[in-house]
Design a protein around this motif. Structure first.
Motif, PDB file in Angstrom:
ATOM      1  N   ASP A 108       0.674  -1.088  -0.073  1.00 16.18           N
ATOM      2  CA  ASP A 108      -0.034   0.234   0.292  1.00 16.18           C
ATOM      3  C   ASP A 108       0.971   1.368   0.206  1.00 16.18           C
ATOM      4  OD1 ASP A 108      -2.423  -1.195  -0.285  1.00 16.18           O
ATOM      5  OD2 ASP A 108      -2.371  -1.319   2.575  1.00 16.18           O
ATOM      6  N   SER A 109       2.288   1.277  -0.063  1.00 13.21           N
ATOM      7  CA  SER A 109       3.535   2.719  -0.368  1.00 13.21           C
ATOM      8  C   SER A 109       3.703   2.826  -1.507  1.00 13.21           C
ATOM      9  CB  SER A 109       3.686   2.445   0.773  1.00 13.21           C
ATOM     10  OG  SER A 109       3.350   1.738   2.023  1.00 13.21           O
ATOM     11  N   GLU A 110       3.616   3.707  -1.855  1.00 16.72           N
ATOM     12  CA  GLU A 110       5.218   4.552  -2.521  1.00 16.72           C
ATOM     13  C   GLU A 110       6.383   4.297  -2.730  1.00 16.72           C
ATOM     14  OE1 GLU A 110       3.642   7.667  -5.481  1.00 16.72           O
ATOM     15  OE2 GLU A 110       1.789   7.079  -5.879  1.00 16.72           O
ATOM     16  N   LEU A 111       6.906   4.195  -3.471  1.00 13.43           N
ATOM     17  CA  LEU A 111       8.222   3.776  -2.963  1.00 13.43           C
ATOM     18  C   LEU A 111       8.803   4.097  -4.253  1.00 13.43           C
ATOM     19  CD1 LEU A 111      11.119   2.702  -1.610  1.00 13.43           C
ATOM     20  CD2 LEU A 111      10.384   0.371  -2.465  1.00 13.43           C
ATOM     21  N   TRP A 112      10.351   5.033  -4.903  1.00 10.06           N
ATOM     22  CA  TRP A 112      10.734   5.042  -4.978  1.00 10.06           C
ATOM     23  C   TRP A 112      12.499   4.653  -4.889  1.00 10.06           C
ATOM     24  CZ3 TRP A 112      11.244   7.580  -9.865  1.00 10.06           C
ATOM     25  CH2 TRP A 112      12.473   7.611 -10.525  1.00 10.06           C
TER      26      TRP A 112
END
Length: 487
Positions: free
Chosen positions: A283-287
């Motif tokens: 559920d998390s955005e990650l770069w």
């Protein structure tokens, strides 16, 4: 000095001639490294049979011989131990000799055709950034916290593994991330080690010069997961058709990761550029600075492992965003003429396809993609035409060249490769045996915004030709040539 009987704990013994109560110095399986009062383990290797050197090592001072076949002439005062498997015996003996160092840290093994180096190296980086003392056993290098050692094999021999793990114990290392190759598993180099966890990346065409079939290659990899202890974890790539196979019969607690399937750790690629990847992980955005879908899988393996090992989710996301690319794995720079040069270790059909598809998914098609690729000598010949087929189908232009020819003629290897080029792609290809000249030609062909991919050797800083190693670094070479040829 140690008592021989203690070193032989858990070894399957068929017969003993002499006393196992004797004190011995060190263990060696290389006849050239035997000293006074040492134990020699005779191994039937792919190159030579250690049993041929028993007489020689006794003359050099060996006090005990561990072998699969007892010699016809037995020397008085020497203890002979006949075992079921010398490789397995060496693994247990090494663990006993170095006082079971794998039990004093958390040892995580990573196996699969592609991604082992990236996953282990990035886990090393991540846990270092998290403040832990960390060890690394990889193709690129061996790390004992900050101290670096040269690696000679993907999975070192049993003695070396345990020696480095003991060194890690002495330095207070908490975690060690280790590449586990099919050769290492098959030769029982990992037996006698206690693993806290195992990670499976993927399985594709490789090492069929060593394994009799793909099924054998797969089953050898699976053996690693079958041997994990009950309190360990097994994390597998569910999108690979062999991912589930690895978990069958494994006593370990199982976890999964995937881009395309329902899994414990899932990711969606939101952006894919040369500057990096934007992922949605669960559920998390990650770069991340890593590039391409194959690295999305590697990131998932790292994320899942870190969470299973108890790191906080938010901390994992932050640390992954700080990770730097691994040497020779999609390592790239942009020249002053705006030519992008990429160096990658891709030396299997699947790895080459992944890298080329990644580049093609990012480029606008207004730029040319020039690929330089070769295949190693004295290795699986069946992958040569496959590599050439993929390179010529997915590139604007291809230059076939020398990789590590070893004892073979580079011209012969290139001829094998050319068999895989389809007629419509012939006009795209060139063959230039000299690797530096091949890179120079690609640099001369390239215009502004074009992309050069140099595949096959990655982090290696040498070429192996007829038993000799010559200095050669793809990354440095292309950097220097593009600077010289500035338009």
């Amino acid at each position: 000095m140690m008592i021989l009987k203690d070193i032989l704990y858990r070894v399957t013994i068929n017969a003993v001639v002499g006393s196992t109560g004797i004190a011995v110095n060190q263990i060696a399986f290389d006849s050239r490294k035997i000293g006074e009062n040492d134990v020699f383990v005779a191994i039937s290797g792919t190159q030579t049979d250690g049993h041929k050197y028993i007489e020689k090592v006794i003359e050099a001072g060996a006090k005990a011989i561990v072998c699969e076949v007892l010699p016809e002439m037995l020397v008085d005062g020497i203890t002979y131990v006949e075992v079921m498997s010398s490789n397995q015996a060496l693994a247990y003996m090494a663990a006993n000799y170095y006082e079971h160092p794998s039990e004093n840290l958390k040892l995580i093994g990573v196996t699969g055709t592609n991604g082992k180096t990236t996953v282990t190296s990035l886990l090393y980086q991540l846990f270092k950034k998290a403040g832990y003392k960390v060890g690394l056993l990889s193709t690129v290098k061996i790390m004992v916290d900050e101290a670096s050692y040269i690696a000679t094999h993907t999975t070192p021999d049993s003695l070396s593994i345990n020696k480095y793990l003991k060194l890690m114990n002495d330095e207070g290392i908490e975690y060690c991330f280790m590449e586990v190759s099919s050769h290492g598993i098959h030769q029982k180099r990992t037996e006698g080690l206690k693993f806290t966890g195992g990670i499976f990346t993927n399985l594709s065409h490789d090492h069929l010069d060593y394994h009799d079939s793909f099924a054998e290659y797969r089953d050898v990899k699976k053996r690693f997961f079958d041997q994990l202890p009950k309190d360990a974890f097994a994390l597998t790539n569910l999108d690979d058709k062999n991912g589930k196979v690895m978990l069958q019969n494994s006593p370990a607690k199982t976890y999964t990761y995937a881009l395309k399937s329902y899994a414990d750790y899932r990711a969606q690629i939101l952006e894919n550029e040369f500057s990096g990847l934007l992922l949605k992980v669960n559920d998390s955005e990650l770069w991340t600075r890593l590039i391409g879908s194959f690295n999305a899988y590697n990131i998932l393996a790292i994320y899942g492992t870190a969470e299973v090992l108890g790191l906080e989710k938010d901390e994992i996301l932050r640390l992954i965003s700080e990770l730097e690319n691994v040497s020779g794995r999609f390592q790239y720079f942009i020249s002053e003429d705006k030519i992008t040069a990429i160096v990658d270790y891709a030396h299997t059909p699947d790895a080459l396809k992944n890298v080329l598809e990644t580049i093609n998914s990012i480029r606008t098609k207004n730029e040319a993609l020039i690929t330089i690729v070769g295949c190693g000598g004295d290795r699986d010949k069946t992958k040569r035409p496959k590599m050439a087929h993929i390179a010529s189908a997915l590139s604007t232009n291809v230059i076939f060249t020398s990789d590590n020819p070893r004892s073979e003629k580079p011209e012969t290897i290139i001829e094998d490769m050319e068999q895989g080029v389809e007629p419509q792609n012939f006009k795209k290809t060139l063959s230039i045996t000299d690797r530096k000249q091949a890179i120079k030609t690609a640099c001369q062909m390239a215009n502004t915004n074009d992309i050069i991919l140099i595949a096959g050797k990655g982090h290696e800083t040498y070429q192996e030709i007829k038993g000799e190693r010559f200095d050669f670094d793809d990354y440095k070479t292309v950097q220097e040539l593009l600077k010289q040829l500035q338009k």
